[in-house]
Design a protein around this motif. Structure first.
Motif, PDB file in Angstrom:
ATOM      1  N   ASP A   1      77.887  51.049  -6.022  1.00 49.45           N
ATOM      2  CA  ASP A   1      78.916  51.909  -5.435  1.00 49.45           C
ATOM      3  C   ASP A   1      80.118  52.034  -6.359  1.00 49.45           C
ATOM      4  O   ASP A   1      80.674  53.125  -6.519  1.00 49.45           O
ATOM      5  CB  ASP A   1      79.363  51.344  -4.077  1.00 49.45           C
ATOM      6  N   GLU A   2      80.531  50.904  -6.947  1.00 47.45           N
ATOM      7  CA  GLU A   2      81.731  50.909  -7.790  1.00 47.45           C
ATOM      8  C   GLU A   2      81.527  51.676  -9.101  1.00 47.45           C
ATOM      9  O   GLU A   2      82.493  51.948  -9.822  1.00 47.45           O
ATOM     10  CB  GLU A   2      82.186  49.478  -8.085  1.00 47.45           C
ATOM     11  N   LEU A   3      80.280  52.017  -9.389  1.00 47.16           N
ATOM     12  CA  LEU A   3      79.967  52.794 -10.615  1.00 47.16           C
ATOM     13  C   LEU A   3      79.499  54.207 -10.269  1.00 47.16           C
ATOM     14  O   LEU A   3      78.802  54.843 -11.063  1.00 47.16           O
ATOM     15  CB  LEU A   3      78.904  52.063 -11.442  1.00 47.16           C
ATOM     16  N   ASN A   4      79.876  54.646  -9.084  1.00 48.50           N
ATOM     17  CA  ASN A   4      79.514  56.006  -8.649  1.00 48.50           C
ATOM     18  C   ASN A   4      77.999  56.195  -8.632  1.00 48.50           C
ATOM     19  O   ASN A   4      77.480  57.223  -9.068  1.00 48.50           O
ATOM     20  CB  ASN A   4      80.184  57.058  -9.532  1.00 48.50           C
TER      21      ASN A   4
ATOM     22  N   LYS B   1      84.076  47.925 -17.113  1.00 47.27           N
ATOM     23  CA  LYS B   1      83.621  48.219 -15.751  1.00 47.27           C
ATOM     24  C   LYS B   1      82.374  47.409 -15.397  1.00 47.27           C
ATOM     25  O   LYS B   1      82.243  46.896 -14.273  1.00 47.27           O
ATOM     26  CB  LYS B   1      83.344  49.720 -15.600  1.00 47.27           C
TER      27      LYS B   1
ATOM     28  N   SER C   1      81.833  44.475 -12.484  1.00 45.34           N
ATOM     29  CA  SER C   1      80.749  44.520 -11.513  1.00 45.34           C
ATOM     30  C   SER C   1      79.937  43.234 -11.546  1.00 45.34           C
ATOM     31  O   SER C   1      79.533  42.701 -10.503  1.00 45.34           O
ATOM     32  CB  SER C   1      79.847  45.728 -11.804  1.00 45.34           C
TER      33      SER C   1
ATOM     34  N   TRP D   1      81.830  40.471  -9.846  1.00 46.53           N
ATOM     35  CA  TRP D   1      81.787  40.647  -8.394  1.00 46.53           C
ATOM     36  C   TRP D   1      80.462  40.122  -7.841  1.00 46.53           C
ATOM     37  O   TRP D   1      80.437  39.423  -6.836  1.00 46.53           O
ATOM     38  CB  TRP D   1      81.958  42.120  -8.062  1.00 46.53           C
TER      39      TRP D   1
END
Length: 257
Positions: free
Chosen positions: A200-203, A240, A244, A247
């Motif tokens: 999600d955090e990387l589209n 990025k 991730s 996380w």
């Protein structure tokens, strides 16, 4: 006055003369044949232009191309010197095949330079044999131990290793180590799942795609907003992906805790 007798000169018979002439003719024919074989190859490799090279080789300068042509000419000049001995026919064949191989290497795209990421997994022998890395098998396994690459155990098996091919595509080998260091200690299956799963955090791109700046060959389409992320500088993409990975690492630690 004493007369000095002239020495008697034994002339070869006609058969020997013809034999010698035949040998000279065969040598000349051999040189001609070798030259022709070489010229056929040079005609395909000489006078290279940027338009004849693969896209990923078009950064070659005019000086690089002239060096290739000069090398071909120097080799051609030495062929006459090599056209002797019992291995002459074999030499012709080797020279011709070498020229074809050299030409192919100029126009073919190396496996590590691709526009999209492969989704396949490779045996260690395939990684080496197909030219994905310039390492021995032992060195490749040491690279895994030092967190420069990663491998997985094939599904349904307890032994054997496979290497996801995407990690060998440039510029991934130069970027992946800091991320693997964050993921160290996790099962190889979890590490691989992290790399290839949409985030999600990387589209909805996978970390592998973000790190490489390229989409997987299995992805049907890339949205413009996703392409904008893939076009970011390598340092920003790496940042990025590392975020991730951290996380996920925290999430796995919470689960274990």
């Amino acid at each position: 006055m004493t007369m000095t007798a002239r020495p008697h000169i034994q002339l070869p018979d006609a058969g020997k003369v013809r034999c010698s002439l035949d040998k000279v003719a065969k040598h000349d024919n051999l040189v001609s044949e070798m030259s022709a074989a070489f010229i056929r190859g040079v005609n395909m490799t000489a006078h290279l232009t940027h338009s004849t090279l693969a896209p990923d080789l078009q950064e070659w300068t005019d000086r690089d191309l002239r060096a290739v042509e000069q090398f071909s000419q120097l080799v051609g000049a030495q062929l006459d010197m090599l056209a002797h001995g019992p291995e002459r026919e074999r030499l012709i064949d080797l020279a011709t095949r070498a020229l074809h191989a050299a030409r192919a290497s100029l126009v073919a795209t190396p496996p590590s330079i691709l526009l999209r990421l492969p989704a396949s997994k490779l045996k260690v022998s395939e990684v080496i044999g197909q030219g994905w890395v310039e390492l021995s098998q032992a060195s490749l396994y040491r690279a895994v131990e030092s967190l420069r690459f990663y491998c997985v155990t094939p599904k349904g098996r307890s032994i054997g290793k496979e290497f996801p091919a995407w990690q060998f595509v440039q510029p991934v080998p130069e970027l992946i180590a800091p991320v693997l260091a964050i993921l160290a200690g996790q099962p190889s299956s979890e590490i691989h799942a992290f790399w290839i799963s949409s985030a999600d955090e990387l589209n909805e791109l996978s970390p592998a795609e973000m790190l490489a700046g390229k989409s997987f060959e299995t992805r049907p389409a890339v949205h413009p907003s996703q392409q904008a992320l893939l076009d970011l500088p390598a340092s920003e993409r790496l940042r990025k992906v590392m975020a991730s990975a951290k996380w996920q690492h925290r999430g796995m630690a919470d689960i274990i805790g």
